[in-house]
Design a protein around this motif. Structure first.
Motif, PDB file in Angstrom:
ATOM      1  N   ASN A  96       0.723  -1.254  -0.105  1.00 43.69           N
ATOM      2  CA  ASN A  96      -0.069   0.025   0.069  1.00 43.69           C
ATOM      3  C   ASN A  96       0.768   1.146   0.006  1.00 43.69           C
ATOM      4  OD1 ASN A  96      -2.404  -1.354   0.015  1.00 43.69           O
ATOM      5  ND2 ASN A  96      -2.969  -1.199   1.950  1.00 43.69           N
ATOM      6  N   THR A 147       1.810   1.408  -3.604  1.00 48.44           N
ATOM      7  CA  THR A 147       0.872   1.849  -4.490  1.00 48.44           C
ATOM      8  C   THR A 147       0.127   3.077  -4.285  1.00 48.44           C
ATOM      9  OG1 THR A 147      -0.527   0.618  -3.362  1.00 48.44           O
ATOM     10  CG2 THR A 147       0.333  -0.506  -5.245  1.00 48.44           C
ATOM     11  N   GLY A 148       0.731   3.753  -3.472  1.00 47.06           N
ATOM     12  CA  GLY A 148       0.019   5.124  -2.992  1.00 47.06           C
ATOM     13  C   GLY A 148      -1.107   5.195  -2.161  1.00 47.06           C
ATOM     14  N   LYS A 149      -1.504   3.981  -1.672  1.00 47.63           N
ATOM     15  CA  LYS A 149      -2.782   3.925  -0.860  1.00 47.63           C
ATOM     16  C   LYS A 149      -2.466   4.165   0.392  1.00 47.63           C
ATOM     17  CE  LYS A 149      -4.657   0.252  -3.772  1.00 47.63           C
ATOM     18  NZ  LYS A 149      -5.068  -1.158  -3.907  1.00 47.63           N
ATOM     19  N   LYS A 201       8.885  -3.156  -5.180  1.00 51.84           N
ATOM     20  CA  LYS A 201       8.665  -2.265  -5.909  1.00 51.84           C
ATOM     21  C   LYS A 201       8.833  -2.359  -7.571  1.00 51.84           C
ATOM     22  CE  LYS A 201      10.473   2.630  -6.852  1.00 51.84           C
ATOM     23  NZ  LYS A 201      11.339   3.927  -6.208  1.00 51.84           N
ATOM     24  N   THR A 221       5.981  -2.339 -10.207  1.00 53.48           N
ATOM     25  CA  THR A 221       6.164  -1.252 -11.538  1.00 53.48           C
ATOM     26  C   THR A 221       6.047  -2.029 -12.768  1.00 53.48           C
ATOM     27  OG1 THR A 221       7.878   0.060 -10.268  1.00 53.48           O
ATOM     28  CG2 THR A 221       7.880   0.173 -12.646  1.00 53.48           C
ATOM     29  N   SER A 238       2.673   0.596  -9.335  1.00 56.65           N
ATOM     30  CA  SER A 238       3.516   1.142  -8.447  1.00 56.65           C
ATOM     31  C   SER A 238       3.037   2.988  -8.767  1.00 56.65           C
ATOM     32  CB  SER A 238       5.000   1.039  -8.537  1.00 56.65           C
ATOM     33  OG  SER A 238       5.778   1.821  -7.758  1.00 56.65           O
ATOM     34  N   LYS A 239       2.996   3.564  -7.560  1.00 56.84           N
ATOM     35  CA  LYS A 239       2.978   4.921  -7.735  1.00 56.84           C
ATOM     36  C   LYS A 239       3.913   5.655  -8.750  1.00 56.84           C
ATOM     37  CE  LYS A 239       4.484   6.569  -3.374  1.00 56.84           C
ATOM     38  NZ  LYS A 239       4.400   7.181  -2.060  1.00 56.84           N
TER      39      LYS A 239
END
Length: 332
Positions: free
Chosen positions: A108, A111-113, A322, A326, A331-332
Motif C-alpha cells: 500500500n 501503490t500510493g494507498k 517495487k 512497477t 506502483s505510484k
C-alpha cells in the motif's frame, strides 16, 4: 585502575557525556518494562488471519507469563491498514502499543494507498511467512506447474485466476511473479477478485474460474477432498504436511519466493530499551510449544527475525516489490 565507589556516579556521567548520551537518558534506557495494559492492534476486522495472529500473540505472551501486564487485542480495520497505523503512531514512543502487520503495509505504500512509510514505524519482529499455492480442479488440463507457466507464456490472458481479497496483495503478486519469471506478460493476466479464500475455492470447484492463487494452508484443506490439484508453491523449498509432495515453482523453472509475512511493529520513536524488551519477549514467545504447533498447522515458515533483522528484511522486500509492482503498472 581502582575507582572509589563514591566516584562511580561521576565517572558514569562523564562517560555518557563523552559519548554524546545524556546520563539521564542513558539511565532511562538502561531498562524498560510495561507499566500499564498493553494493546495489540489488528488493522483488520475480527475473525480474519491478522486477527488470529494478534490473538495468538496475546495468548502465548499471557499464558507463558512473558509480560507483566494485561494484554488486549483491539481491531482497527479499514483504509488498507491506514487506520490501524494512524492509531499506532498517535502513541509515538510508547512501548505499550504494538501492531500486527503484513506485506500489505509495503504494497500500500508503494501503490500510493498509504501515507505512512515503512520507515515511519518501529519494526519489532517478523514472526512467520505464509506461502502461496496455485491450485486447479482435479479435472483441469493443467497437470503441473510447468503447464501453468507454459499456458501463461503462450497466452497470458487465457486463464481466469481467482484470489482474495484485493489486487496487488500477496496472492496476486505470487501469480504475477510466476508469470513474469516464466516469460509471460503479468500485466495481461485475467485476475478475478473475491471477498474471501473460501469464495475463491467455491468458484473454482463450480467451474467459474480456472485457477486459484491463495494461501498454502487453504489449498491443503481442500486437497484432502480430492477435488483440486495443487500445481506448485511460491516457497524456496517444499512444505510439509498435506503439501509435502507439491513442488516449488523453482522446480518448475520459474524460481521465486512470495509470502505474506506476519510482523509485529511498534510506533515511531520507540527507545532502544523498549525495542530490547519486545525483542526478548517475542523471541521467547516463538519458542513456546503452543506457538510452534500453530505455525506448523498453518504450513508456515517459522523463521523468526528480531527487530534488526526485520528492518533489513523489509528494506529488501520494499525493493523487490517495487520492481514487481512497477512491472504490473501498479506502483505510484
Amino acid at each position: 585502575m581502582k575507582v572509589a565507589a563514591s566516584s562511580l556516579p561521576l565517572l558514569v556521567a562523564a562517560l555518557f557525556v563523552a559519548s554524546g548520551t545524556p546520563a539521564s537518558d542513558a539511565h532511562a534506557q538502561s531498562a524498560w518494562k510495561p507499566a500499564q495494559n498493553i494493546e495489540i492492534i489488528v488493522p483488520a476486522a475480527a475473525g480474519g488471519a491478522n486477527d488470529h495472529t494478534g490473538r495468538l500473540v496475546q495468548r502465548i505472551l499471557q499464558d507463558g507469563k512473558l509480560v507483566d501486564q494485561t494484554i488486549n487485542v483491539i481491531n482497527k480495520p479499514g483504509g488498507g491498514h491506514s487506520i490501524g497505523l494512524a492509531y499506532l503512531n498517535q502513541r509515538a514512543g510508547d512501548g505499550h502499543y504494538v501492531m500486527v502487520e503484513t506485506i500489505t503495509m509495503l504494497v500500500n505504500e508503494l501503490t500510493g494507498k498509504l501515507n505512512v512509510r515503512h520507515t515511519d514505524i518501529t519494526p519489532l519482529a517478523v514472526l512467520y511467512k505464509d506461502f502461496i499455492a496455485i491450485s486447479v480442479r482435479e479435472d483441469s488440463p493443467l497437470k503441473t506447474g510447468r503447464d501453468f507457466i507454459e499456458r501463461l507464456k503462450k497466452d497470458s490472458a487465457s486463464l481466469s485466476i481467482a484470489l482474495s481479497s484485493a489486487l496487488a496483495n500477496a496472492n496476486h503478486l505470487a501469480a504475477a511473479m510466476i508469470a513474469k519469471n516464466g516469460g509471460a506478460d503479468a500485466k495481461k493476466m485475467k485476475i478475478v477478485v473475491f471477498n474471501s479464500g473460501s469464495e475463491t475455492m467455491t468458484a473454482l470447484l463450480g467451474g467459474h474460474v480456472d485457477v486459484v492463487a491463495g494461501p498454502a494452508n487453504l489449498a491443503a484443506r481442500h486437497l484432502a477432498g480430492g477435488k483440486i490439484r495443487v500445481l506448485g508453491i511460491t516457497a524456496a523449498q517444499r512444505l510439509g504436511g498435506p503439501l509435502a509432495q507439491v513442488p516449488t515453482f523453482g522446480e518448475h523453472g520459474a524460481p521465486g519466493v512470495m509470502a505474506n509475512w506476519r510482523s509485529v511493529i511498534g510506533p515511531k520513536g520507540m527507545s532502544v530499551a523498549q525495542i530490547a524488551y519486545w525483542d526478548q519477549a517475542l523471541a521467547k514467545m516463538v519458542q513456546a510449544e503452543a506457538y510452534k504447533k500453530e505455525v506448523e498447522l498453518n504450513l508456515a515458515d517459522a523463521e523468526y527475525m528480531g527487530a534488526a533483522q526485520a528492518r533489513k528484511y523489509w528494506d529488501a522486500q520494499h525493493s523487490e516489490l517495487k520492481t514487481l509492482l512497477t512491472d504490473l503498472g501498479l506502483s505510484k
